[in-house]
Design a protein around this motif. Sequence first.
Motif, short mmCIF file in Angstrom:
data_model
loop_
_atom_site.label_atom_id
_atom_site.label_comp_id
_atom_site.label_asym_id
_atom_site.label_seq_id
_atom_site.Cartn_x
_atom_site.Cartn_y
_atom_site.Cartn_z
N GLY A 60 0.76 -1.25 0.00
CA GLY A 60 0.00 0.00 0.00
C GLY A 60 0.79 1.29 0.00
N ASP A 121 2.34 7.57 0.80
CA ASP A 121 1.10 6.81 0.68
C ASP A 121 0.70 6.70 -0.79
OD1 ASP A 121 -1.07 5.38 1.59
OD2 ASP A 121 -2.19 7.12 2.34
N GLU A 124 -5.77 5.24 -2.91
CA GLU A 124 -6.49 3.98 -2.64
C GLU A 124 -6.62 3.12 -3.90
OE1 GLU A 124 -10.45 2.49 -0.22
OE2 GLU A 124 -10.38 4.53 -1.02
N LYS A 125 -6.91 3.75 -5.05
CA LYS A 125 -7.13 2.98 -6.28
C LYS A 125 -5.85 2.35 -6.81
CE LYS A 125 -6.63 7.04 -9.27
NZ LYS A 125 -7.29 7.93 -10.25
N LYS A 127 -3.40 1.05 -4.61
CA LYS A 127 -2.79 0.21 -3.58
C LYS A 127 -2.67 -1.25 -4.01
CE LYS A 127 -3.64 3.05 0.52
NZ LYS A 127 -2.27 3.13 1.05
N GLN A 255 -7.91 10.64 1.91
CA GLN A 255 -8.28 9.27 2.27
C GLN A 255 -7.79 8.96 3.68
OE1 GLN A 255 -6.16 7.36 -0.99
NE2 GLN A 255 -4.50 6.72 0.36
N LEU A 265 -3.13 0.82 4.61
CA LEU A 265 -4.36 0.74 3.83
C LEU A 265 -5.30 1.86 4.25
CD1 LEU A 265 -4.23 -1.64 1.82
CD2 LEU A 265 -3.04 -2.27 3.92
N THR A 266 -6.56 1.77 3.85
CA THR A 266 -7.52 2.83 4.17
C THR A 266 -8.61 2.34 5.12
OG1 THR A 266 -8.79 2.32 2.18
CG2 THR A 266 -7.13 4.06 2.01
N SER A 267 -8.49 1.10 5.61
CA SER A 267 -9.48 0.57 6.55
C SER A 267 -8.84 -0.51 7.41
CB SER A 267 -10.68 -0.03 5.80
OG SER A 267 -10.29 -1.21 5.10
#
Length: 301
Positions: A60, A121, A124-125, A127, A255, A265-267
């Motif tokens: 990520g 970082d 998100e798209k 990662k 994000q 990651l994002t979550s």
Amino acid sequence: MTTPRKIQKAFLAIEQSEGVGARVRRSIGSAALRNFSPFLMLDHFTVSPGAGFPDHPHRGIETVTYLLQGSADHEDFAGNRGTIEEGDLQFMTAGRGIVHSEMPRPNNDGDPAVGMQLWVDLPEKLKSVEPRYRDLRAKETPTISVDDDKATIKIISGQSHGTDSVRDLAYTPVWIFDVTIKPGGKVTQELPKGWNAFAYTLAGSTSFGLEDQTTVGQYHNIVFEQKGDSVVAEVATGASESGRFFLVAGLPLDQKVVQYGPFVLTSEDGIYQAMMDYQTNSNGFERAKGWRSEIGKSMVH
């Protein structure tokens, strides 16, 4: 006319242990500055022979490694391997997953490898992209002189005083400069509006800002306010040595940042999945099964 950015904060990067036997001064990623999008971590590392960063995973993120002294080897589970020397850079995209090793190359005088490593970082798209490397050699990097040769700017990424870097090397837009200012010299470096920016001082004492100047010595991180489109830095005429700093700016990502060690990651679910994938050698980590780097085997225990 440009609008100089004001300083948000400046702080000393405290030395700490990292990896196996390595020492780092961590500024971004420390308690003083946890995240500064898109930047996740900045380490000023010193790695002596017998120490290093043996086999470890990532997902990520992208890493930018800039070698200031010595040489370092890298190797990953896909069979990629190589060496960067003083003044060289390596941009590594972990994407969906990579396991690699980073070790100083032994030298005759026993001096350590010294450099900077920046974690950036990934949007998100991106990662889940495939991992990749891009090396930038010192001889490929344009260096310009400004202020009647009282300052030099090495343009690693971005543009300075009408000169562009060789190419874009990271997915996330970042500008990176290595700036040296002699006593009595001054630099105004334009930066994209709305980007986050910081400087890390490598040597000497440098004054940042225009009206409300802040003078800092070695090993400090200077965080600039987002408002404005340039950074102004100068070294006093009576200074005993030149000031040198690493200047970086990047496009902030809108994000969430969820980090567990080398996984970003994002979550929380994304982190749990990354841990599971790594442990089960799946979804990007298939080649990690049974793999050990050759350079990591030389590690002194």
